[in-house]
Design an enzyme around this catalytic site. Structure first.
Site, PDB file in Angstrom:
ATOM      1  N   HIS A 162       0.866  -1.179   0.000  1.00 26.20           N
ATOM      2  CA  HIS A 162       0.000   0.000   0.000  1.00 26.20           C
ATOM      3  C   HIS A 162       0.906   1.234   0.000  1.00 26.20           C
ATOM      4  O   HIS A 162       2.024   1.183   0.523  1.00 26.20           O
ATOM      5  CB  HIS A 162      -0.827  -0.060   1.289  1.00 26.20           C
ATOM      6  CG  HIS A 162      -1.901   0.956   1.422  1.00 26.20           C
ATOM      7  ND1 HIS A 162      -1.652   2.240   1.837  1.00 26.20           N
ATOM      8  CD2 HIS A 162      -3.239   0.875   1.229  1.00 26.20           C
ATOM      9  CE1 HIS A 162      -2.798   2.901   1.898  1.00 26.20           C
ATOM     10  NE2 HIS A 162      -3.780   2.102   1.526  1.00 26.20           N
ATOM     11  N   ASP A 196       3.077  -4.781   8.078  1.00 22.36           N
ATOM     12  CA  ASP A 196       1.849  -3.993   7.961  1.00 22.36           C
ATOM     13  C   ASP A 196       0.685  -4.989   8.047  1.00 22.36           C
ATOM     14  O   ASP A 196       0.434  -5.751   7.111  1.00 22.36           O
ATOM     15  CB  ASP A 196       1.886  -3.260   6.609  1.00 22.36           C
ATOM     16  CG  ASP A 196       0.520  -2.724   6.191  1.00 22.36           C
ATOM     17  OD1 ASP A 196      -0.472  -2.944   6.913  1.00 22.36           O
ATOM     18  OD2 ASP A 196       0.457  -2.086   5.125  1.00 22.36           O
ATOM     19  N   GLN A 211      -4.505  -5.585   6.741  1.00 25.34           N
ATOM     20  CA  GLN A 211      -5.489  -6.532   6.190  1.00 25.34           C
ATOM     21  C   GLN A 211      -5.479  -7.875   6.906  1.00 25.34           C
ATOM     22  O   GLN A 211      -6.133  -8.819   6.463  1.00 25.34           O
ATOM     23  CB  GLN A 211      -5.241  -6.741   4.689  1.00 25.34           C
ATOM     24  CG  GLN A 211      -5.439  -5.490   3.861  1.00 25.34           C
ATOM     25  CD  GLN A 211      -6.873  -4.943   3.945  1.00 25.34           C
ATOM     26  OE1 GLN A 211      -7.831  -5.692   4.178  1.00 25.34           O
ATOM     27  NE2 GLN A 211      -7.028  -3.640   3.769  1.00 25.34           N
ATOM     28  N   LYS A 257     -10.317  -1.297  10.523  1.00 24.28           N
ATOM     29  CA  LYS A 257     -10.452  -2.455   9.627  1.00 24.28           C
ATOM     30  C   LYS A 257     -10.761  -3.717  10.433  1.00 24.28           C
ATOM     31  O   LYS A 257     -10.780  -4.820   9.914  1.00 24.28           O
ATOM     32  CB  LYS A 257      -9.170  -2.645   8.818  1.00 24.28           C
ATOM     33  CG  LYS A 257      -8.913  -1.489   7.842  1.00 24.28           C
ATOM     34  CD  LYS A 257      -7.705  -1.761   7.000  1.00 24.28           C
ATOM     35  CE  LYS A 257      -7.175  -0.518   6.324  1.00 24.28           C
ATOM     36  NZ  LYS A 257      -7.917  -0.137   5.129  1.00 24.28           N
ATOM     37  N   CYS A 306      -4.723   2.427  -3.642  1.00 24.20           N
ATOM     38  CA  CYS A 306      -3.461   2.939  -3.065  1.00 24.20           C
ATOM     39  C   CYS A 306      -2.303   1.984  -3.307  1.00 24.20           C
ATOM     40  O   CYS A 306      -1.413   1.830  -2.466  1.00 24.20           O
ATOM     41  CB  CYS A 306      -3.591   3.219  -1.570  1.00 24.20           C
ATOM     42  SG  CYS A 306      -4.780   4.494  -1.200  1.00 24.20           S
TER      43      CYS A 306
HETATM   44  N1  PMP Z   1      -1.718  -1.011   4.486  1.00 26.30           N
HETATM   45  C1  PMP Z   1      -2.690  -1.736   3.925  1.00 26.30           C
HETATM   46  C2  PMP Z   1      -2.363  -3.087   3.388  1.00 26.30           C
HETATM   47  C3  PMP Z   1      -3.978  -1.204   3.863  1.00 26.30           C
HETATM   48  O1  PMP Z   1      -4.958  -1.926   3.315  1.00 26.30           O
HETATM   49  C4  PMP Z   1      -4.232   0.073   4.390  1.00 26.30           C
HETATM   50  C5  PMP Z   1      -5.618   0.696   4.306  1.00 26.30           C
HETATM   51  N2  PMP Z   1      -6.246   0.544   3.073  1.00 26.30           N
HETATM   52  C6  PMP Z   1      -3.189   0.763   4.987  1.00 26.30           C
HETATM   53  C7  PMP Z   1      -1.947   0.195   5.017  1.00 26.30           C
HETATM   54  C8  PMP Z   1      -3.390   2.106   5.600  1.00 26.30           C
HETATM   55  O2  PMP Z   1      -4.205   1.982   6.722  1.00 26.30           O
HETATM   56  P1  PMP Z   1      -4.826   3.277   7.416  1.00 26.30           P
HETATM   57  O3  PMP Z   1      -5.443   4.093   6.313  1.00 26.30           O
HETATM   58  O4  PMP Z   1      -5.821   2.713   8.362  1.00 26.30           O
HETATM   59  O5  PMP Z   1      -3.720   3.996   8.089  1.00 26.30           O
END
Ligand code: PMP
Length: 411
Positions: free
Chosen positions: A128, A205, A208, A231, A369
């Protein structure tokens, strides 16, 4: 509860999510945008109401009753988060806004301190943007190199290539536990062990993974692990950075302000102990307190039951979508969280998203993203349906009906 999620108790579970019980554009809402954010059960919403109506107060500094109650509740979430990921110590849990802030904290504090000219940071092609850009920023500043683990055609990481990327200059490896765009579950234990053999620290990270996969940071032996509450059926604006105590202790503070200090003089400031060293200022108290209710919700159903239910949904949706004319599923790794990403011939993903929305079905469209990953697959974006514990096969049938109509209409 801790029982299998069955069709019968999915109905019970759904009752805990008032938002699901509504019509959107004249149809029953089908919410398939769970990888972006999950809906919140009543117990989470009630925890927010209880805090604001019963004991709203600033934490840690007050000695009055409300402040003590708020502090206790806030610290109970830290304890629950510690148990949730099996950390060794509660002070290894730092509250942050979410995964994005957790990664920025590590990149700024650890990265700026320990990266030297010519060092290397390894991320993967599945990341991401929030696990790409913070590393680009710090690598640029420290004149370090950013190296990328390639992604294979089926959406898995190329581990042979990863091994070749590791050198004595590798200082940090940062990868996701599961991909938000393709759903791929990465072999993080192997990735962590290989990084450690090369002398690098590892950040995972877990955005997910939080609501779907078992997480045991002691068994994984990762140095950092990041989660976003929103999430995981919890509120937005809160989450955790786990860091090994000995690693966090070596790191300078990320932000300065109240709470993170022991003593301030104009000549010199000494910093507070963990975890407060990294928690400057008044935090997101209410949402962090309510995050515990989300953790309890997941624990009571049981993550393995949630995962089993979601993989049944994913297998069903994958088979149905794969049988539709012109559908190309992007990401076919053997181990996936409940993410179905696809494109249909020349129909733009935005058009598909809009037409599904007209039928009350919420999916995500676009690059999620993960622009570099989309580039690799030669697409601008995909349509992504992602499933949670409250979703059903019936809802998938609705989406398939919608997709069939779209395909026929666009012919
Ligand atoms: N990493 C991954 C794999 C994500 O799916 C996301 C959110 N789509 C993020 C990081 C960022 O998370 P947040 O917007 O909650 O900070």
């Amino acid at each position: 509860m801790n029982s299998q999620v069955t069709v019968a108790n999915v109905a019970e579970i759904r009752k805990q999510f008032p938002v699901l019980n509504q019509q959107v554009n004249g149809r029953n809402l089908v919410y398939f945008d769970n990888a972006a954010t999950t809906q919140k059960p009543l117990r989470v919403i009630n925890a927010l109401i209880e805090y604001y109506t019963g004991y709203n107060a600033n934490i840690h500094r007050g000695i009055h009753t409300l402040a003590e109650r708020a502090t206790r509740a806030y610290e109970e979430t830290r304890q629950a988060a510690k148990d949730f990921i099996n950390a060794n110590f509660a002070e290894e849990i730092i509250f942050v806004r979410g995964v994005t802030e957790a990664i920025n904290l590590v990149a700024s504090s650890y990265g700026r301190t320990f990266l030297q000219l010519g060092d290397e940071v390894i991320i993967s092609g599945l990341e991401h943007h929030s696990n790409i850009v913070p590393w680009q920023l710090v690598c640029e500043e420290r004149r370090a190199y950013l190296k990328i683990i390639p992604v294979l055609e089926n959406g898995e990481l190329d581990l042979d290539a990863y091994q070749k990327l590791l050198t004595r200059q590798t200082k940090i490896v940062a990868v996701n536990h599961a991909s938000n765009s393709l759903g791929t579950i990465n072999p993080i234990k192997e990735i962590i062990d290989l990084a450690h053999q090369a002398g690098a620290v590892v950040l995972i990270d877990g955005a997910q993974a939080g609501a779907h996969l078992p997480i045991d940071v002691q068994q994984l032996d990762c140095d950092f692990y990041c989660l976003s509450s929103h999430k995981m059926y919890g509120p937005t604006g809160t989450g955790i950075l786990y860091g090994k105590r000995e690693v966090l202790e070596k790191m300078p503070p990320y932000q300065g302000g109240g709470e993170m200090i022991k003593e301030v003089t104009f000549a010199k400031t000494t910093y507070n102990d963990l975890p407060h060293k990294f928690e400057a200022g008044t935090p997101n108290i209410a949402d962090t307190i309510a995050f515990k209710s989300a953790i309890d919700f997941i624990n009571e159903i049981g993550k393995e039951n949630i995962a089993a239910h979601e993989s049944t949904l994913l297998a069903y949706a994958t088979e149905k979508a794969g049988a539709l004319p012109g559908v190309r599923i992007i990401g076919q790794a053997p181990h996936k969280v409940s993410v179905l990403s696809f494109i249909i011939d020349d129909i733009h993903p935005f058009d598909i998203g809009q037409m599904l929305d007209a039928r009350g079905i919420a999916v995500r469209t676009g690059h999620h993203c993960t622009q570099p990953l989309m580039d690799q697959f030669g697409v601008e974006g995909t349509v992504r349906a992602s499933f949670a514990v409250y979703n059903t096969k019936d809802e998938i049938d609705h989406m398939m009906e919608g997709l069939t109509r779209i395909i026929n209409f666009m012919k």
